[in-house]
Design a protein around this motif. Sequence first.
Motif, PDB file in Angstrom:
ATOM      1  N   VAL A   1      11.045   4.526  10.072  1.00 23.55           N
ATOM      2  CA  VAL A   1      10.388   4.133   8.815  1.00 23.55           C
ATOM      3  C   VAL A   1       8.895   3.986   9.106  1.00 23.55           C
ATOM      4  CG1 VAL A   1      12.305   3.125   7.539  1.00 23.55           C
ATOM      5  CG2 VAL A   1      11.157   1.751   9.263  1.00 23.55           C
ATOM      6  N   PRO A   2       8.255   5.084   9.514  1.00 24.54           N
ATOM      7  CA  PRO A   2       6.872   4.981   9.971  1.00 24.54           C
ATOM      8  C   PRO A   2       5.887   4.785   8.823  1.00 24.54           C
ATOM      9  CG  PRO A   2       7.523   7.275   9.879  1.00 24.54           C
ATOM     10  CD  PRO A   2       8.761   6.462   9.565  1.00 24.54           C
ATOM     11  N   GLY A   3       4.852   4.000   9.096  1.00 22.72           N
ATOM     12  CA  GLY A   3       3.743   3.914   8.160  1.00 22.72           C
ATOM     13  C   GLY A   3       2.836   5.122   8.332  1.00 22.72           C
ATOM     14  N   TRP A   4       2.000   5.365   7.338  1.00 21.85           N
ATOM     15  CA  TRP A   4       1.084   6.516   7.429  1.00 21.85           C
ATOM     16  C   TRP A   4      -0.333   6.200   6.943  1.00 21.85           C
ATOM     17  CZ3 TRP A   4       5.379   6.512   4.137  1.00 21.85           C
ATOM     18  CH2 TRP A   4       5.102   6.365   2.782  1.00 21.85           C
ATOM     19  N   LYS A   5      -0.612   4.946   6.684  1.00 22.23           N
ATOM     20  CA  LYS A   5      -1.950   4.604   6.191  1.00 22.23           C
ATOM     21  C   LYS A   5      -3.019   5.017   7.186  1.00 22.23           C
ATOM     22  CE  LYS A   5      -4.624   0.781   4.223  1.00 22.23           C
ATOM     23  NZ  LYS A   5      -4.602  -0.665   3.837  1.00 22.23           N
ATOM     24  N   ALA A   6      -2.829   4.670   8.464  1.00 24.45           N
ATOM     25  CA  ALA A   6      -3.836   4.985   9.474  1.00 24.45           C
ATOM     26  C   ALA A   6      -3.911   6.481   9.745  1.00 24.45           C
ATOM     27  CB  ALA A   6      -3.538   4.230  10.766  1.00 24.45           C
ATOM     28  N   ILE A   7      -2.761   7.135   9.857  1.00 29.77           N
ATOM     29  CA  ILE A   7      -2.786   8.553  10.240  1.00 29.77           C
ATOM     30  C   ILE A   7      -3.285   9.423   9.084  1.00 29.77           C
ATOM     31  CG2 ILE A   7      -0.425   9.257   9.629  1.00 29.77           C
ATOM     32  CD1 ILE A   7      -0.358  10.550  12.500  1.00 29.77           C
TER      33      ILE A   7
ATOM     34  N   LEU B   1      16.644  10.128  -1.878  1.00 27.45           N
ATOM     35  CA  LEU B   1      16.406   8.700  -1.654  1.00 27.45           C
ATOM     36  C   LEU B   1      15.607   8.531  -0.368  1.00 27.45           C
ATOM     37  CD1 LEU B   1      16.981   5.693  -2.366  1.00 27.45           C
ATOM     38  CD2 LEU B   1      19.061   5.893  -0.974  1.00 27.45           C
ATOM     39  N   LEU B   2      14.494   7.816  -0.458  1.00 30.03           N
ATOM     40  CA  LEU B   2      13.650   7.525   0.700  1.00 30.03           C
ATOM     41  C   LEU B   2      13.824   6.055   1.078  1.00 30.03           C
ATOM     42  CD1 LEU B   2      11.348   8.430   2.671  1.00 30.03           C
ATOM     43  CD2 LEU B   2       9.732   7.629   0.930  1.00 30.03           C
ATOM     44  N   VAL B   3      14.208   5.807   2.315  1.00 30.78           N
ATOM     45  CA  VAL B   3      14.331   4.431   2.806  1.00 30.78           C
ATOM     46  C   VAL B   3      13.001   4.057   3.433  1.00 30.78           C
ATOM     47  CG1 VAL B   3      15.602   2.841   4.287  1.00 30.78           C
ATOM     48  CG2 VAL B   3      16.789   4.771   3.215  1.00 30.78           C
ATOM     49  N   ARG B   4      12.232   3.240   2.735  1.00 37.90           N
ATOM     50  CA  ARG B   4      10.885   2.910   3.191  1.00 37.90           C
ATOM     51  C   ARG B   4      10.887   1.742   4.183  1.00 37.90           C
ATOM     52  NH1 ARG B   4       7.350   3.709   5.732  1.00 37.90           N
ATOM     53  NH2 ARG B   4       6.018   1.915   6.000  1.00 37.90           N
ATOM     54  N   MET B   5      11.812   0.798   4.011  1.00 37.78           N
ATOM     55  CA  MET B   5      11.817  -0.366   4.901  1.00 37.78           C
ATOM     56  C   MET B   5      13.183  -1.030   4.837  1.00 37.78           C
ATOM     57  SD  MET B   5      10.109  -1.994   7.129  1.00 37.78           S
ATOM     58  CE  MET B   5       8.454  -1.379   6.850  1.00 37.78           C
TER      59      MET B   5
ATOM     60  N   ALA C   1       2.136  11.113   2.217  1.00 38.78           N
ATOM     61  CA  ALA C   1       3.046  10.704   1.147  1.00 38.78           C
ATOM     62  C   ALA C   1       3.467  11.904   0.303  1.00 38.78           C
ATOM     63  CB  ALA C   1       2.386   9.645   0.280  1.00 38.78           C
ATOM     64  N   ALA C   2       2.511  12.760  -0.032  1.00 36.53           N
ATOM     65  CA  ALA C   2       2.829  13.934  -0.845  1.00 36.53           C
ATOM     66  C   ALA C   2       3.745  14.895  -0.092  1.00 36.53           C
ATOM     67  CB  ALA C   2       1.542  14.645  -1.263  1.00 36.53           C
TER      68      ALA C   2
ATOM     69  N   TRP D   1       0.822  -1.212   0.000  1.00 38.01           N
ATOM     70  CA  TRP D   1       0.000   0.000   0.000  1.00 38.01           C
ATOM     71  C   TRP D   1       0.852   1.257   0.000  1.00 38.01           C
ATOM     72  CZ3 TRP D   1      -0.483   4.333   2.958  1.00 38.01           C
ATOM     73  CH2 TRP D   1      -1.593   5.143   2.699  1.00 38.01           C
ATOM     74  N   HIS D   2       1.911   1.294   0.804  1.00 37.30           N
ATOM     75  CA  HIS D   2       2.716   2.507   0.915  1.00 37.30           C
ATOM     76  C   HIS D   2       3.414   2.843  -0.400  1.00 37.30           C
ATOM     77  CE1 HIS D   2       2.153   1.747   5.254  1.00 37.30           C
ATOM     78  NE2 HIS D   2       2.259   3.049   5.344  1.00 37.30           N
ATOM     79  N   ILE D   3       3.886   1.851  -1.124  1.00 37.08           N
ATOM     80  CA  ILE D   3       4.515   2.112  -2.413  1.00 37.08           C
ATOM     81  C   ILE D   3       3.476   2.642  -3.398  1.00 37.08           C
ATOM     82  CG2 ILE D   3       5.759   1.098  -4.346  1.00 37.08           C
ATOM     83  CD1 ILE D   3       7.381   1.414  -1.737  1.00 37.08           C
TER      84      ILE D   3
END
Length: 297
Positions: free
Chosen positions: A270-276, A63-67, A285-286, A15-17
């Motif tokens: 490397v926080p997720g942001w789907k919930a927030i 460069l973004l380190v996602r995981m 993301a933007a 989802w994050h990608i």
Amino acid sequence: MPTPVLAVLASGFGWHISDLLRAAEKVGVALEICPFPEVSARVGGDRPRVTAGAIDLEGLNGLLVRMMPPGSLEQVVFRMDAIHRVAAAGVPVWNPPRAIEAAVDKYLALALLASRGLAVPETWAGQGADEALRTFEELGSDVVVKPLFGSEGRGILRVSDRELAWRTFHAIERLGSVIYLQRVIRHPGHDLRVFVLQGRVLAAMRRFATGGEWRTNASLGGRTEAATLDPAVKSLALAAAEAVGTEVAGVDLVEDLDRGELVVLEVNAVPGWKAISGTTGVDVAARILAGLRDQGR
């Protein structure tokens, strides 16, 4: 002016990608998705570069380190070496490699927070089951056992029975892992996730445990609501993110009812942001890609 080119180091296409690819069009950047296993490097010769497949990581605008996916010690060390080299080439890397190294290690991150005078849970880390059992009793025989490396509440166990503690600590010892214990915090049934970007609070939410689950993580089904923070709470979250050296951070805070203050549970680099994003309506993301783009110009 040419379109800025950013890349994401990731471990899969979830989802994050997908959300980052959507946001890339919105903020006007080209986004390359680079799996960590494709990272390689050359030293000497006429092409000394760090690459991921056909992508020259040293020629990017950011460069973004996602995981950081699981791997052997050699693989993880090499990946971090490669990220350090990209950053040394002048490419903005979020998060900076030192921040990733600190935040991924719960003990190191907590020690950095405490060194800044920030309130943290009473914690013990070690390698011996017998000492862990003595510490279990010193901590009131009610502790949270966490993996030293981990996220989203996975692998966390609450232990309040001595026999179960004995079995758990000896199992971890036999695996050659670190035993990491925290005194259970008596809290009001919810905690705060504060999303920090470049020294500012971007969004915040409260997370409530539901269905008998004591963990509040949204990834485990916790209920969320948008939160408005007072200046003191904002300052605490920002100080925590700064202590670990992050540009992007998910800072977890909880009220300790026994101490009468907020404590910092964790800083996630490397926080997720789907919930927030879903809870607050902020296009995280933007905002991340726009910030990284602007820093790389």
